[in-house]
Design a protein around this motif. Structure first.
Motif, PDB file in Angstrom:
ATOM      1  N   ASP A 588       0.655  -1.123  -0.201  1.00 53.67           N
ATOM      2  CA  ASP A 588       0.174   0.068   0.020  1.00 53.67           C
ATOM      3  C   ASP A 588       0.912   1.262  -0.038  1.00 53.67           C
ATOM      4  O   ASP A 588       0.380   2.259  -0.777  1.00 53.67           O
ATOM      5  CB  ASP A 588      -0.909   0.244   1.366  1.00 53.67           C
ATOM      6  N   TYR A 589       1.923   1.252   0.808  1.00 54.42           N
ATOM      7  CA  TYR A 589       2.887   2.389   0.749  1.00 54.42           C
ATOM      8  C   TYR A 589       3.442   2.575  -0.412  1.00 54.42           C
ATOM      9  O   TYR A 589       3.384   3.806  -0.901  1.00 54.42           O
ATOM     10  CB  TYR A 589       4.226   2.296   1.664  1.00 54.42           C
ATOM     11  N   ALA A 590       3.865   1.709  -1.206  1.00 50.93           N
ATOM     12  CA  ALA A 590       4.338   1.905  -2.588  1.00 50.93           C
ATOM     13  C   ALA A 590       3.531   2.355  -3.668  1.00 50.93           C
ATOM     14  O   ALA A 590       3.631   3.101  -4.483  1.00 50.93           O
ATOM     15  CB  ALA A 590       5.136   0.361  -3.175  1.00 50.93           C
ATOM     16  N   ILE A 591       2.182   1.679  -3.420  1.00 47.10           N
ATOM     17  CA  ILE A 591       1.255   2.022  -4.321  1.00 47.10           C
ATOM     18  C   ILE A 591       0.490   3.583  -4.316  1.00 47.10           C
ATOM     19  O   ILE A 591       0.518   4.362  -5.122  1.00 47.10           O
ATOM     20  CB  ILE A 591      -0.165   1.404  -4.194  1.00 47.10           C
ATOM     21  N   LEU A 592       0.613   4.178  -3.005  1.00 50.48           N
ATOM     22  CA  LEU A 592       0.543   5.373  -2.559  1.00 50.48           C
ATOM     23  C   LEU A 592       1.385   6.446  -3.355  1.00 50.48           C
ATOM     24  O   LEU A 592       0.888   7.359  -4.060  1.00 50.48           O
ATOM     25  CB  LEU A 592       0.532   5.660  -1.109  1.00 50.48           C
ATOM     26  N   MET A 593       2.661   5.919  -3.113  1.00 52.35           N
ATOM     27  CA  MET A 593       3.731   6.807  -3.856  1.00 52.35           C
ATOM     28  C   MET A 593       3.708   7.036  -5.406  1.00 52.35           C
ATOM     29  O   MET A 593       3.876   7.963  -6.002  1.00 52.35           O
ATOM     30  CB  MET A 593       5.079   6.693  -3.214  1.00 52.35           C
ATOM     31  N   THR A 594       3.411   5.723  -5.919  1.00 49.91           N
ATOM     32  CA  THR A 594       3.350   5.436  -7.257  1.00 49.91           C
ATOM     33  C   THR A 594       2.252   6.233  -7.969  1.00 49.91           C
ATOM     34  O   THR A 594       2.595   6.962  -9.027  1.00 49.91           O
ATOM     35  CB  THR A 594       3.447   3.862  -7.609  1.00 49.91           C
ATOM     36  N   SER A 595       1.090   6.032  -7.199  1.00 48.72           N
ATOM     37  CA  SER A 595       0.186   6.801  -7.886  1.00 48.72           C
ATOM     38  C   SER A 595       0.212   8.362  -8.181  1.00 48.72           C
ATOM     39  O   SER A 595      -0.039   8.928  -9.023  1.00 48.72           O
ATOM     40  CB  SER A 595      -1.114   6.653  -7.040  1.00 48.72           C
ATOM     41  N   TYR A 597       3.326   9.960  -8.162  1.00 52.87           N
ATOM     42  CA  TYR A 597       4.455  10.027  -9.010  1.00 52.87           C
ATOM     43  C   TYR A 597       3.969   9.811 -10.661  1.00 52.87           C
ATOM     44  O   TYR A 597       4.047  10.828 -11.565  1.00 52.87           O
ATOM     45  CB  TYR A 597       5.559   8.921  -9.019  1.00 52.87           C
ATOM     46  N   LYS A 598       2.840   9.023 -10.660  1.00 55.04           N
ATOM     47  CA  LYS A 598       2.362   8.797 -12.174  1.00 55.04           C
ATOM     48  C   LYS A 598       1.494  10.099 -12.408  1.00 55.04           C
ATOM     49  O   LYS A 598       1.621  10.647 -13.630  1.00 55.04           O
ATOM     50  CB  LYS A 598       1.344   7.649 -12.099  1.00 55.04           C
ATOM     51  N   LYS A 599       0.547  10.505 -11.369  1.00 64.27           N
ATOM     52  CA  LYS A 599      -0.043  11.788 -11.664  1.00 64.27           C
ATOM     53  C   LYS A 599       0.657  13.023 -11.930  1.00 64.27           C
ATOM     54  O   LYS A 599       0.420  13.470 -12.798  1.00 64.27           O
ATOM     55  CB  LYS A 599      -0.989  11.986 -10.321  1.00 64.27           C
ATOM     56  N   GLU A 600       1.801  13.038 -11.166  1.00 62.48           N
ATOM     57  CA  GLU A 600       2.716  14.281 -11.629  1.00 62.48           C
ATOM     58  C   GLU A 600       3.377  14.089 -12.965  1.00 62.48           C
ATOM     59  O   GLU A 600       3.292  15.303 -13.554  1.00 62.48           O
ATOM     60  CB  GLU A 600       3.784  14.520 -10.515  1.00 62.48           C
ATOM     61  N   ASN A 605       5.103  17.264 -15.523  1.00 61.33           N
ATOM     62  CA  ASN A 605       6.275  17.600 -14.807  1.00 61.33           C
ATOM     63  C   ASN A 605       7.313  16.563 -15.120  1.00 61.33           C
ATOM     64  O   ASN A 605       7.215  15.535 -15.260  1.00 61.33           O
ATOM     65  CB  ASN A 605       6.040  17.656 -13.148  1.00 61.33           C
ATOM     66  N   ASP A 606       8.531  17.160 -14.994  1.00 60.92           N
ATOM     67  CA  ASP A 606       9.709  16.273 -15.258  1.00 60.92           C
ATOM     68  C   ASP A 606       9.920  15.122 -14.031  1.00 60.92           C
ATOM     69  O   ASP A 606       9.297  15.336 -12.969  1.00 60.92           O
ATOM     70  CB  ASP A 606      11.165  17.068 -15.217  1.00 60.92           C
ATOM     71  N   LYS A 607      10.637  14.355 -14.345  1.00 68.78           N
ATOM     72  CA  LYS A 607      10.930  12.964 -13.503  1.00 68.78           C
ATOM     73  C   LYS A 607      11.380  13.649 -12.026  1.00 68.78           C
ATOM     74  O   LYS A 607      10.768  13.066 -10.946  1.00 68.78           O
ATOM     75  CB  LYS A 607      11.908  12.240 -14.053  1.00 68.78           C
ATOM     76  N   ARG A 608      12.336  14.449 -11.813  1.00 68.67           N
ATOM     77  CA  ARG A 608      12.898  14.844 -10.511  1.00 68.67           C
ATOM     78  C   ARG A 608      11.805  15.511  -9.802  1.00 68.67           C
ATOM     79  O   ARG A 608      11.595  15.158  -8.548  1.00 68.67           O
ATOM     80  CB  ARG A 608      14.175  15.853 -10.915  1.00 68.67           C
ATOM     81  N   THR A 609      11.211  16.356 -10.370  1.00 65.51           N
ATOM     82  CA  THR A 609      10.045  17.037  -9.649  1.00 65.51           C
ATOM     83  C   THR A 609       8.956  16.336  -9.322  1.00 65.51           C
ATOM     84  O   THR A 609       8.325  16.315  -8.193  1.00 65.51           O
ATOM     85  CB  THR A 609       9.658  18.396 -10.752  1.00 65.51           C
ATOM     86  N   SER A 610       8.482  15.267 -10.242  1.00 65.09           N
ATOM     87  CA  SER A 610       7.431  14.437  -9.883  1.00 65.09           C
ATOM     88  C   SER A 610       7.757  13.669  -8.665  1.00 65.09           C
ATOM     89  O   SER A 610       6.935  13.073  -7.970  1.00 65.09           O
ATOM     90  CB  SER A 610       7.383  13.737 -11.084  1.00 65.09           C
ATOM     91  N   VAL A 611       9.286  12.922  -8.760  1.00 63.39           N
ATOM     92  CA  VAL A 611       9.596  12.047  -7.492  1.00 63.39           C
ATOM     93  C   VAL A 611       9.625  12.866  -6.340  1.00 63.39           C
ATOM     94  O   VAL A 611       9.098  12.223  -5.537  1.00 63.39           O
ATOM     95  CB  VAL A 611      10.975  11.481  -8.126  1.00 63.39           C
ATOM     96  N   ILE A 612      10.010  13.955  -6.271  1.00 58.70           N
ATOM     97  CA  ILE A 612      10.000  14.848  -5.141  1.00 58.70           C
ATOM     98  C   ILE A 612       8.843  15.163  -4.590  1.00 58.70           C
ATOM     99  O   ILE A 612       8.403  14.719  -3.347  1.00 58.70           O
ATOM    100  CB  ILE A 612      10.929  16.122  -5.285  1.00 58.70           C
ATOM    101  N   ALA A 614       5.873  13.368  -5.235  1.00 55.88           N
ATOM    102  CA  ALA A 614       5.273  12.162  -4.832  1.00 55.88           C
ATOM    103  C   ALA A 614       5.863  11.815  -3.286  1.00 55.88           C
ATOM    104  O   ALA A 614       5.173  11.144  -2.516  1.00 55.88           O
ATOM    105  CB  ALA A 614       5.471  11.142  -5.680  1.00 55.88           C
ATOM    106  N   LEU A 615       7.265  11.855  -3.253  1.00 57.45           N
ATOM    107  CA  LEU A 615       7.785  11.642  -2.180  1.00 57.45           C
ATOM    108  C   LEU A 615       7.284  12.240  -0.638  1.00 57.45           C
ATOM    109  O   LEU A 615       7.098  11.689   0.190  1.00 57.45           O
ATOM    110  CB  LEU A 615       9.680  11.525  -2.327  1.00 57.45           C
ATOM    111  N   TYR A 616       7.359  13.642  -0.968  1.00 59.18           N
ATOM    112  CA  TYR A 616       7.138  14.466   0.230  1.00 59.18           C
ATOM    113  C   TYR A 616       5.633  14.346   0.578  1.00 59.18           C
ATOM    114  O   TYR A 616       5.336  14.703   1.667  1.00 59.18           O
ATOM    115  CB  TYR A 616       7.604  15.875   0.235  1.00 59.18           C
ATOM    116  N   THR A 617       4.855  14.182  -0.319  1.00 61.48           N
ATOM    117  CA  THR A 617       3.247  14.230   0.001  1.00 61.48           C
ATOM    118  C   THR A 617       2.925  12.818   0.621  1.00 61.48           C
ATOM    119  O   THR A 617       2.048  12.678   1.187  1.00 61.48           O
ATOM    120  CB  THR A 617       2.565  14.411  -1.411  1.00 61.48           C
ATOM    121  N   SER A 618       3.755  11.864   0.178  1.00 61.07           N
ATOM    122  CA  SER A 618       3.506  10.402   0.708  1.00 61.07           C
ATOM    123  C   SER A 618       4.176  10.286   2.069  1.00 61.07           C
ATOM    124  O   SER A 618       3.653   9.401   2.650  1.00 61.07           O
ATOM    125  CB  SER A 618       4.035   9.555  -0.411  1.00 61.07           C
TER     126      SER A 618
END
Length: 693
Positions: A588-595, A597-600, A605-612, A614-618
């Motif tokens: 579930d933790y991984a799905i939350l962050m992945t969703s 990241y995929k949305k961003e 958005n570029d990959k770095r911005t999207s990953v950041i 996804a990470l800080y919101t999760s």
């Protein structure tokens, strides 16, 4: 949205129905029988299981125990024997007085019989019951025998162990739930933004737990492991859904016209978000149902049902409670202890290659430890119990004073010629570790004619279809020595009687080892395949399921690999259950962050911005969820005197923390490295050409 509005409108009716259901649920929980015998979950097709059925059908005998009597003269032993014979469900009691009058000197008896039943200061009494090993009738009889026999007597055997386990589990189960609740409340109060919302969560989840435990009544019985763990697991696993609803509701209160509309919107978002994660959790538990050792099915069905009821409660009962208690909740807001995580997210992404190196370096020893741990598990049930329990003391005395580690029983065709039985007996006595073989031939010996044996003896050892023999072994169950001994004895028995069979605790445990070894591989494959398929459908991606499952499997390898390096031995059921529970509960933790990241990325958005992002919101949700699972299980792990339960809870607690770190540190690194592959293998991952960012 229609469903959300309907729930908001019917909130009072929902609460009335929910509270009304608690009465039958409580009664169902109270009257659900609990099974404490792990051997009951072996497949019916096994010869050892069939042998137990023949023993009951032809001899009217199920359970078997030895009573060790210390420092008691023969006349008092006879009086005690007569008292025990009168106890309900005691079928037969065998002592040397049943072979010859106690006025006859013990030395006249065959040496095997004399040695079997006597030492310098102790004597041994064999007790057969007319009910099963773990039946309520047998356990009640065990309790009465102990009360009748007194402190200088010690009752050994599987039934005595099951009785002690029942008494201990019933004593501690309420404490398990209390510890889990208290620690989970503390975590939520500290890391959430309201002082009383944890209690609202617990009321809602508690009602789902009670409904889950009550509906187990329709299964007839559940295992003691399921009963002990189900409430704790359901609390820990379904807490995520409550947290998500609350955060969504708080967010929309400032965006909607009133709190009712905010709740309707929050319910809609919760249903959408929780659907994928809850299905993966359910799939993890359902995978346990494919075990031949049906304890997995017992735990799997109850937990899958618990997750479903938890989701239903989260989108019906919890919203109703929050709306009814809206004003007190408003007044008890406070700042969460979790600080802003944006800087942390940027720092993690900045040094992501470090975490990939850690992943690569640790993977090999983690996998090695994981495989070694699976080969170092123990199957001896008494090893999971406190050493001061009555049956453990009795088993120790049986081994030290009489040299008996376990007892086998042999069933032979009653038409087998007496000379062949005699030959077989002689050959079995030569098998390494066999202390002696007791049968009609042993009891008759050279001094007592068979015709002089009382019917009480012959009826115990012979029926129309079968002849029964008892073999006492020096080896304990679930050891390599007893496994070789069982193999040798079985080969000898089959040489003389193809229908003949070796049964007893050690044989059943031996079968269980073979069954669960296969189960472990089957359950792992099914759980991974099911969760892979669900993520594939939900995320519309080929690469994302591989990445998510790889990260969580890495966390599982770490968790289950550590016992090997720490020199710990786990109960056999632990690796099987934990591999699926940890996969289902923490993916579930991984799905939350992945969703996110995929949305961003889909927004351009570029990959770095999207990953950041996804990470800080999760991170807050992942931390609260993981700490909730940790808190709900670590207290039980420390408190429990039953290692079977303590080990499972300890592994779940540690697994939650390991999975949390893997998702926060390693998963973002995977996104950074495989972003191009993900973009090409995921539908709707990038915005359409010509679209707005």
């Amino acid at each position: 949205m229609k469903f959300g509005k309907a729930v908001v409108k019917s909130r009072v009716i929902i609460l009335i129905i929910a509270f009304a259901l608690m009465v039958p649920s409580f009664l169902g929980m109270v009257f659900t029988r609990v099974n404490y015998d792990m051997l009951n979950y072996l497949p019916d097709s096994l010869e050892t299981v069939k042998g137990q059925e023949y023993l009951m059908k032809d001899f009217g005998k199920g359970a078997f125990s030895f009573l060790i009597i210390e420092d008691m003269d023969s006349k008092d032993v006879v009086k005690l024997e007569n008292k025990i014979k009168k106890i309900d469900h005691v079928d037969t009691v065998l002592w040397y007085s049943d072979v010859a009058d106690i006025s006859v000197p013990i030395d006249i008896l065959p040496s095997k019989v004399k040695d079997a039943f006597n030492t310098d200061n102790a004597t041994l009494m064999a007790i057969f019951f007319d009910s099963g090993t773990s039946s309520d009738e047998t356990m009640d009889a065990i309790t009465q025998i102990r009360s009748t026999a007194g402190e200088q007597c010690f009752l050994s055997g599987m039934s005595a162990m099951v009785t002690d386990m029942r008494d201990l589990a019933e004593k501690q189960e309420t404490t398990y739930v209390a510890i889990a609740v208290v620690l989970a409340v503390i975590v939520m109060m500290l890391f959430m933004d309201s002082w009383i919302i944890p209690f609202v969560f617990l009321l809602s989840i508690g009602m789902s737990i009670l409904l889950n435990m009550g509906t187990n009544y329709f299964f007839g019985e559940i295992s003691y492991i399921t009963k002990a763990l189900a409430a704790v697991l359901q609390l820990a696993v379904t807490m995520d859904y409550s947290i998500f609803l609350w955060h969504s509701y708080e967010e929309h209160k400032s965006l909607c016209s009133d709190h009712k509309e905010a709740m309707a919107t929050a319910i809609k978002e919760t249903v959408r978000s929780v659907l994928g994660s809850s299905i993966t959790t359910i799939a993890g538990f359902i995978a346990l149902c494919f075990m031949s050792f049906t304890l997995g099915r017992d735990l799997g069905i109850v937990m899958a049902k618990g997750v479903m009821l938890g989701v239903i409660g989260c989108i019906t009962v919890l919203p109703a409670l929050i709306l009814v208690l809206d004003k007190p909740l408003e007044k008890t807001h406070h700042r969460s202890l979790i600080p802003d995580t944006k800087k942390l997210a940027k720092g993690v992404v900045k040094i992501f290659p470090v975490f990939l190196i850690i992943f690569a370096v640790v993977l090999v020893p983690a996998l090695y430890g994981y495989r070694e741990t699976n080969g170092e598990v123990y199957y001896n049930f008494s090893q999971s119990l406190p050493k001061d329990m009555a049956n453990i003391i009795a088993n120790t005395k049986l081994e030290e004073d009489f040299g008996v580690g376990t007892t086998h029983m042999v069933l032979l065709d009653s038409s087998l010629k007496s000379k062949d039985v005699h030959k077989l007996t002689k050959e079995m006595e030569k098998v390494k570790g066999v202390k002696y073989v007791l049968g009609l031939e042993s009891l008759v010996g050279d001094t007592i004619p068979e015709e002089m044996l009382p019917e009480s003896i012959t009826s115990v050892l012979k029926s129309d279809n079968w002849e029964l023999m008892i073999i006492n072994s020096e080896y304990k169950p679930a050891t390599d020595e007893v496994a070789k001994q069982i193999d040798s004895l079985t080969k000898l028995i089959k040489q003389y009687d193809k229908k003949g069979m070796l049964i007893g605790e050690a044989s059943c445990v031996n079968d269980m080892i073979e069954v669960t070894n296969v189960d472990f591989r089957v359950v792992n494959i099914i759980s991974i395949a099911a969760i892979f398929l669900i993520i594939f459908i939900v995320e519309k991606s080929i690469s994302l399921p591989i990445i998510l499952v790889a990260v969580i499997e890495f966390a599982i390898f770490l968790n289950l690999g550590l016992p090997h390096y720490l020199g710990q031995s786990l109960p056999f059921i632990a690796p099987i259950c934990i591999s699926t529970i940890q996969l289902g509960a923490t993916v579930d933790y991984a799905i939350l962050m992945t969703s996110r990241y995929k949305k961003e990325r889909s927004l351009g958005n570029d990959k770095r911005t999207s990953v950041i992002t996804a990470l800080y919101t999760s991170i807050p949700s992942v931390i609260v969820s993981a700490l909730g699972l940790f808190a709900a299980t670590i207290g039980v792990a420390i408190y429990s005197d039953v290692d079977m339960i303590g080990s499972l809870c300890s592994l779940m607690a540690r697994g939650a923390i390991i999975s949390m770190f893997c998702v926060i540190l390693i998963l973002p690194a995977m996104f950074m490295v495989f972003d191009k592959i993900i973009s090409k293998t995921t539908i709707g991952f990038l915005p359409k050409k010509g679209g707005n960012k």
